[in-house]
Scaffold this active site. Sequence first.
Site, PDB file in Angstrom:
ATOM      1  N   LYS A  49       8.735 -30.904   2.383  1.00  0.00           N
ATOM      2  CA  LYS A  49       8.040 -30.568   1.130  1.00  0.00           C
ATOM      3  C   LYS A  49       6.643 -31.158   1.100  1.00  0.00           C
ATOM      4  O   LYS A  49       6.436 -32.292   1.532  1.00  0.00           O
ATOM      5  CB  LYS A  49       8.806 -31.173  -0.061  1.00  0.00           C
ATOM      6  CG  LYS A  49      10.050 -30.446  -0.485  1.00  0.00           C
ATOM      7  CD  LYS A  49      10.569 -31.109  -1.765  1.00  0.00           C
ATOM      8  CE  LYS A  49      11.688 -30.338  -2.399  1.00  0.00           C
ATOM      9  NZ  LYS A  49      12.085 -30.936  -3.692  1.00  0.00           N
ATOM     10  N   GLY A  57       5.316 -24.958  -7.798  1.00  0.00           N
ATOM     11  CA  GLY A  57       5.543 -23.512  -7.844  1.00  0.00           C
ATOM     12  C   GLY A  57       6.281 -22.989  -6.628  1.00  0.00           C
ATOM     13  O   GLY A  57       6.135 -21.834  -6.247  1.00  0.00           O
ATOM     14  N   GLY A  58       7.081 -23.864  -6.001  1.00  0.00           N
ATOM     15  CA  GLY A  58       7.885 -23.439  -4.857  1.00  0.00           C
ATOM     16  C   GLY A  58       7.084 -23.310  -3.564  1.00  0.00           C
ATOM     17  O   GLY A  58       7.624 -22.915  -2.539  1.00  0.00           O
ATOM     18  N   GLU A 113      13.348 -34.089   2.624  1.00  0.00           N
ATOM     19  CA  GLU A 113      14.523 -34.251   1.754  1.00  0.00           C
ATOM     20  C   GLU A 113      15.688 -33.506   2.363  1.00  0.00           C
ATOM     21  O   GLU A 113      15.499 -32.431   2.950  1.00  0.00           O
ATOM     22  CB  GLU A 113      14.256 -33.617   0.383  1.00  0.00           C
ATOM     23  CG  GLU A 113      13.773 -34.556  -0.676  1.00  0.00           C
ATOM     24  CD  GLU A 113      13.547 -33.864  -2.017  1.00  0.00           C
ATOM     25  OE1 GLU A 113      12.786 -34.424  -2.794  1.00  0.00           O
ATOM     26  OE2 GLU A 113      14.103 -32.772  -2.273  1.00  0.00           O
ATOM     27  N   GLU A 165      13.764 -33.422 -13.695  1.00  0.00           N
ATOM     28  CA  GLU A 165      14.577 -32.396 -13.036  1.00  0.00           C
ATOM     29  C   GLU A 165      15.456 -33.009 -11.948  1.00  0.00           C
ATOM     30  O   GLU A 165      14.983 -33.828 -11.148  1.00  0.00           O
ATOM     31  CB  GLU A 165      13.675 -31.321 -12.410  1.00  0.00           C
ATOM     32  CG  GLU A 165      12.867 -30.558 -13.444  1.00  0.00           C
ATOM     33  CD  GLU A 165      12.187 -29.314 -12.876  1.00  0.00           C
ATOM     34  OE1 GLU A 165      11.951 -28.376 -13.642  1.00  0.00           O
ATOM     35  OE2 GLU A 165      11.883 -29.290 -11.659  1.00  0.00           O
ATOM     36  N   ARG A 205       4.966 -31.960 -19.226  1.00  0.00           N
ATOM     37  CA  ARG A 205       4.493 -31.020 -20.246  1.00  0.00           C
ATOM     38  C   ARG A 205       5.699 -30.471 -21.009  1.00  0.00           C
ATOM     39  O   ARG A 205       6.834 -30.700 -20.615  1.00  0.00           O
ATOM     40  CB  ARG A 205       3.792 -29.847 -19.549  1.00  0.00           C
ATOM     41  CG  ARG A 205       4.723 -29.225 -18.517  1.00  0.00           C
ATOM     42  CD  ARG A 205       4.223 -27.970 -17.909  1.00  0.00           C
ATOM     43  NE  ARG A 205       4.740 -27.725 -16.583  1.00  0.00           N
ATOM     44  CZ  ARG A 205       5.932 -27.224 -16.279  1.00  0.00           C
ATOM     45  NH1 ARG A 205       6.767 -26.904 -17.245  1.00  0.00           N
ATOM     46  NH2 ARG A 205       6.319 -27.047 -15.037  1.00  0.00           N
ATOM     47  N   VAL A 207       8.946 -24.086 -20.784  1.00  0.00           N
ATOM     48  CA  VAL A 207       9.274 -22.770 -21.343  1.00  0.00           C
ATOM     49  C   VAL A 207      10.614 -22.832 -22.088  1.00  0.00           C
ATOM     50  O   VAL A 207      10.766 -22.300 -23.184  1.00  0.00           O
ATOM     51  CB  VAL A 207       9.368 -21.719 -20.210  1.00  0.00           C
ATOM     52  CG1 VAL A 207       9.850 -20.382 -20.751  1.00  0.00           C
ATOM     53  CG2 VAL A 207       8.039 -21.559 -19.492  1.00  0.00           C
ATOM     54  N   ARG A 230      14.777 -15.030 -20.533  1.00  0.00           N
ATOM     55  CA  ARG A 230      13.345 -14.724 -20.470  1.00  0.00           C
ATOM     56  C   ARG A 230      13.162 -13.235 -20.233  1.00  0.00           C
ATOM     57  O   ARG A 230      13.618 -12.707 -19.215  1.00  0.00           O
ATOM     58  CB  ARG A 230      12.688 -15.484 -19.323  1.00  0.00           C
ATOM     59  CG  ARG A 230      12.820 -16.982 -19.436  1.00  0.00           C
ATOM     60  CD  ARG A 230      11.978 -17.656 -18.364  1.00  0.00           C
ATOM     61  NE  ARG A 230      12.200 -19.096 -18.347  1.00  0.00           N
ATOM     62  CZ  ARG A 230      11.449 -19.949 -17.674  1.00  0.00           C
ATOM     63  NH1 ARG A 230      10.426 -19.501 -16.962  1.00  0.00           N
ATOM     64  NH2 ARG A 230      11.716 -21.244 -17.700  1.00  0.00           N
TER      65      ARG A 230
HETATM   66  P1  ADP Z   1       8.328 -26.819  -7.326  1.00  0.00           P
HETATM   67  O1  ADP Z   1       7.595 -27.918  -8.015  1.00  0.00           O
HETATM   68  O2  ADP Z   1       7.518 -26.179  -6.254  1.00  0.00           O
HETATM   69  O3  ADP Z   1       8.972 -25.856  -8.263  1.00  0.00           O
HETATM   70  P2  ADP Z   1      10.781 -28.356  -6.920  1.00  0.00           P
HETATM   71  O4  ADP Z   1      10.786 -29.607  -6.131  1.00  0.00           O
HETATM   72  O5  ADP Z   1      10.908 -28.464  -8.415  1.00  0.00           O
HETATM   73  O6  ADP Z   1       9.498 -27.508  -6.488  1.00  0.00           O
HETATM   74  O7  ADP Z   1      11.930 -27.409  -6.420  1.00  0.00           O
HETATM   75  C1  ADP Z   1      12.067 -26.079  -6.880  1.00  0.00           C
HETATM   76  C2  ADP Z   1      13.512 -25.638  -6.753  1.00  0.00           C
HETATM   77  O8  ADP Z   1      13.933 -25.743  -5.402  1.00  0.00           O
HETATM   78  C3  ADP Z   1      14.491 -26.489  -7.565  1.00  0.00           C
HETATM   79  O9  ADP Z   1      14.700 -25.975  -8.852  1.00  0.00           O
HETATM   80  C4  ADP Z   1      15.760 -26.384  -6.742  1.00  0.00           C
HETATM   81  O10 ADP Z   1      16.440 -25.196  -7.105  1.00  0.00           O
HETATM   82  C5  ADP Z   1      15.259 -26.237  -5.327  1.00  0.00           C
HETATM   83  N1  ADP Z   1      15.250 -27.537  -4.606  1.00  0.00           N
HETATM   84  C6  ADP Z   1      14.253 -28.439  -4.538  1.00  0.00           C
HETATM   85  N2  ADP Z   1      14.597 -29.502  -3.776  1.00  0.00           N
HETATM   86  C7  ADP Z   1      15.841 -29.262  -3.328  1.00  0.00           C
HETATM   87  C8  ADP Z   1      16.749 -29.961  -2.479  1.00  0.00           C
HETATM   88  N3  ADP Z   1      16.450 -31.128  -1.911  1.00  0.00           N
HETATM   89  N4  ADP Z   1      17.951 -29.391  -2.233  1.00  0.00           N
HETATM   90  C9  ADP Z   1      18.277 -28.194  -2.766  1.00  0.00           C
HETATM   91  N5  ADP Z   1      17.477 -27.488  -3.564  1.00  0.00           N
HETATM   92  C10 ADP Z   1      16.264 -28.006  -3.855  1.00  0.00           C
END
Ligand code: ADP
Length: 453
Positions: A158, A164-165, A200, A275, A291, A294, A337
């Site tokens: 990551k 935003g994925g 991770e 989260e 923040r 939604v 939504r």
């Molecule tokens: P972003 O900030 O880009 O949205 P996040 O870290 O919040 O990224 O992760 C987005 C989504 O990806 C999470 O809601 C979850 O569904 C999935 N995710 C993130 N990290 C993990 C992980 N270590 N294992 C499984 N799913 C994950």
Amino acid sequence: MFKRILIANRGEIAVRIIRTCHEMGIETVAIYSNSDRECLHVQLATQAVCIGPSKSSESYLRMDRIIQVALATGCDAIHPGFGFLSENADFVEMVEACGLVFIGPSAASINALGNKMAARTLMIAGNVPVVPGSLAPLKSLNEAKEIALEVGYPILIKASAGGGGRGMRIAHNESEMESAYNQAKLEAKQCFLNDEVYLEKLILNPKHIEIQILGDHFGNVIHLGERDCSIQRRNQKIIEEAPSCVLTPEIREKMGQAAINAAKAADYTNAGTVEFVYVNGEFYFIEMNTRIQVEHPITEMITGIDIVKEQIRVEANLRLNYTQEQVNFNGVAIECRINAEDFRKGFIPTPGRVEYLHFPGGMGVRIDSLLYQGYRVSPFYDSMVAKIIVHGTTRLEAIRKMRRALEELMITGFTTNQELLYMIMHSKDYVKGNFDTGFIEAHIDEYLQEGAE
Ligand code: ADP
């Protein structure tokens, strides 16, 4: 209390904030881009000022112009909503340097939590369980491989600055490591101008469960329970519910406490969301959003607490209206939504003019939307046009209410995802609570077929 607040946003969240301000006797100043002249938030605010062309970078992201408008119209505070400038620490500093109040957390908290690796480090120090993985940014591919062996494949690389994925890559085994590592680094550099990455463990089939936090400037931090936001497509949430139907009271208590610890570790004030990914009774911190979200209305429905009102009170230097003991949870709330998109055509956006509109009503139904009959949905911004929120005594009652609300809802003039939501509300797995973040991917073919018959 503030006399006049500028809302540095558009659409349904601007409308949502304006409503609470007016209930509190606070005047509002809306801002809008050239193409948003006809927007509902412009019509509902006490006054509205055009700040530039449709492109967000020339309007809703123009910090200097927004602050100028706030000063010229005699505002004493700015509410950023979500998206746009809401998590921009430079904006917070600029707002404060101009003698205005930012309705949100401090620049320091935003900075501390905005970088995911930094947030992870902070959480480890604050005793918040994080996903097993690296304890510092990765120095090399070899180091990544060593840590991956320790925590076990599959893993995620990551971007520290990600969001935003984006900047996220999976490796299922060692042979995929080199490409995952290099691609994540490259995307991180391209999207965020920062190629720092960390590792991770990929938690398989998790639920996405998050805790709503509120903190004031007197050291009080409370949580408003959890939201299950597992029904997502490509990391974009579509349906959320509160409370989660799988948490035991013990785990709920533990998660709430972990979220409070997370907020305290970052000296957090105002509204925020911690989260977690959750599986089989174990939960792991993934990030904190600094923040309003939604999906905040479902928490409001089950607690009776107006989160925007608390945000405003906190920045007016008032104490939180509630202690943890005074937060009571009632029933179950679900949010769907409504997006202007066509799920049969790869979810392409379908902006258009609202020809006819009927919103559902009745007991326990709330609509947060920017739509009105005749309004033309702009292709420049987010495709979410309405949120249908229902509140029932039990989960089944809430599901039945949502089905009924979706039956009543009528938006003509462009395609929405209404039918998809309706099918999910009838899915056996959904009704049983048998879903995780892979739900949409696992069911989409079935839904595509079902409606086509
Ligand atoms: P972003 O900030 O880009 O949205 P996040 O870290 O919040 O990224 O992760 C987005 C989504 O990806 C999470 O809601 C979850 O569904 C999935 N995710 C993130 N990290 C993990 C992980 N270590 N294992 C499984 N799913 C994950």
